[in-house]
Design a protein around this motif. Structure first.
Motif, PDB file in Angstrom:
ATOM      1  N   VAL A 192       0.852  -1.186   0.000  1.00  0.00           N
ATOM      2  CA  VAL A 192       0.000   0.000   0.000  1.00  0.00           C
ATOM      3  C   VAL A 192       0.888   1.236   0.000  1.00  0.00           C
ATOM      4  O   VAL A 192       1.926   1.270   0.657  1.00  0.00           O
ATOM      5  CB  VAL A 192      -0.947   0.001   1.223  1.00  0.00           C
ATOM      6  CG1 VAL A 192      -0.172  -0.147   2.513  1.00  0.00           C
ATOM      7  CG2 VAL A 192      -1.788   1.266   1.266  1.00  0.00           C
ATOM      8  N   TYR A 218      -4.382   6.747   1.267  1.00  0.00           N
ATOM      9  CA  TYR A 218      -3.935   5.385   1.003  1.00  0.00           C
ATOM     10  C   TYR A 218      -4.284   5.000  -0.431  1.00  0.00           C
ATOM     11  O   TYR A 218      -5.396   5.257  -0.903  1.00  0.00           O
ATOM     12  CB  TYR A 218      -4.598   4.408   1.975  1.00  0.00           C
ATOM     13  CG  TYR A 218      -4.295   4.706   3.423  1.00  0.00           C
ATOM     14  CD1 TYR A 218      -3.088   4.329   3.997  1.00  0.00           C
ATOM     15  CD2 TYR A 218      -5.221   5.377   4.223  1.00  0.00           C
ATOM     16  CE1 TYR A 218      -2.811   4.607   5.328  1.00  0.00           C
ATOM     17  CE2 TYR A 218      -4.953   5.653   5.553  1.00  0.00           C
ATOM     18  CZ  TYR A 218      -3.742   5.270   6.096  1.00  0.00           C
ATOM     19  OH  TYR A 218      -3.470   5.548   7.416  1.00  0.00           O
ATOM     20  N   LEU A 259      -4.158   1.691  -2.979  1.00  0.00           N
ATOM     21  CA  LEU A 259      -3.974   0.253  -3.159  1.00  0.00           C
ATOM     22  C   LEU A 259      -4.303  -0.122  -4.598  1.00  0.00           C
ATOM     23  O   LEU A 259      -5.162   0.507  -5.232  1.00  0.00           O
ATOM     24  CB  LEU A 259      -4.882  -0.548  -2.221  1.00  0.00           C
ATOM     25  CG  LEU A 259      -4.640  -0.436  -0.716  1.00  0.00           C
ATOM     26  CD1 LEU A 259      -5.472   0.686  -0.119  1.00  0.00           C
ATOM     27  CD2 LEU A 259      -4.971  -1.748  -0.024  1.00  0.00           C
TER      28      LEU A 259
END
Length: 291
Positions: A110, A121, A123
């Protein structure tokens, strides 16, 4: 209550929730007991000297000082213990954390992009590939600067303030910053690292307990530093898959068969209901500090 729990409570630390955290706690425990022994020993010696060499008992100063070997032995013992603590515990643990990363196929990767005053974040989606990022694309609705023309980024997952990870799986977090130096610190995981503009700094941990844990910025980064906090949610594998599915739906991407980097499993695809409009991508909330 064992000694580790006692030290953690004294320092105000939450209970450890990572695989390597007990090593950190043991070093802290040893350091504090060692410092306590030194404090008691030297304080006792200081009081003894004040009484033994008070002016009434010895009005004339003694310029020769201590002639026995006890002082040398004590000082050598302190240096030896400190050397063992540094060379035998601290340096090997540090080397393991920075040199022995888990294999990429086993770990969840991540990207953590810090900004005043929140953590973003990023991902990869079901394809397992990160979309291209560029600072020119950064906006309130695109906090990490995903390139809208890059097909690999169409299914990527971007969140602000909250990250979900599966329990008992290594997590590699690559830290960076959009503005000033921040520090990504998760006390319960005993992990932290600087987020520096222009750098990508990896840290890793393996969560052992499900739950919700606090994330804080441990580097003074501006007037809003006190409020730069976030949440790390450690889920069961089933709950994590459900979260990925929810985020993929919000992003308008394909349904993930499993978490990025994990072995793919067959999944039946349901046809879309006729006449039902496609779900529009959700707009992320405006990030603090963005103009």
């Amino acid at each position: 209550m064992n000694s580790l729990a006692l030290i953690n409570e004294f320092l105000g630390q939450p209970p450890n929730a990572s695989s390597h955290g007990y090593q950190i706690d043991h070093i802290l425990e040893f350091c504090h007991w060692f410092m306590a022994a030194l404090f008691i020993g030297w304080s006792t010696f200081f009081i003894f000297v004040l009484i033994r060499f008070r002016k009434r008992r010895q009005p004339t100063a003694d310029y020769h000082g201590v002639t026995g070997p006890i002082s040398t032995h004590l000082e050598f013992s302190v240096v030896l213990i400190e050397a063992v603590l540094l060379l035998g515990f601290a340096i090997p643990l540090w080397a393991k954390r920075v040199n022995q990363f888990p294999p990429g196929k086993e770990a969840l990767l991540v990207h953590v992009v810090a900004q005043q005053f929140s953590f973003n974040y990023h991902l990869p989606g079901p394809d397992g590939k990160f979309g291209r990022r560029d600072v020119s694309f950064v906006s309130n609705s695109n906090p990490v600067g995903l390139d809208p023309s890059d097909p690999a980024g169409k299914d990527d997952i971007v969140t602000t303030g909250e990250l979900h990870v599966p329990v008992n799986r290594p997590v590699i977090a690559e830290l960076s910053s959009k503005d000033v130096i921040h520090d990504y610190f998760v006390p319960a995981m005993r992990i932290g690292g600087d987020a520096i503009p222009g750098s990508l700094i990896p840290i890793w941990f393996t969560p052992l307990k499900t739950g919700t844990y606090e994330v804080i910025c441990a580097q003074l980064c501006g007037l809003g530093h006190y409020g730069m906090k976030g949440t790390l949610v450690v889920d069961t594998p089933q709950d994590y898959e459900a979260w990925l599915k929810e985020r993929a739906e919000l992003a308008g991407g394909a349904q993930p068969a499993s978490s990025p980097g994990a072995p793919q499993q067959p999944q039946n695809k349901l046809p879309q209901a006729a006449g039902k409009p496609e779900q529009q991508p959700a707009q992320p909330a405006q990030s603090p500090g963005q103009l």
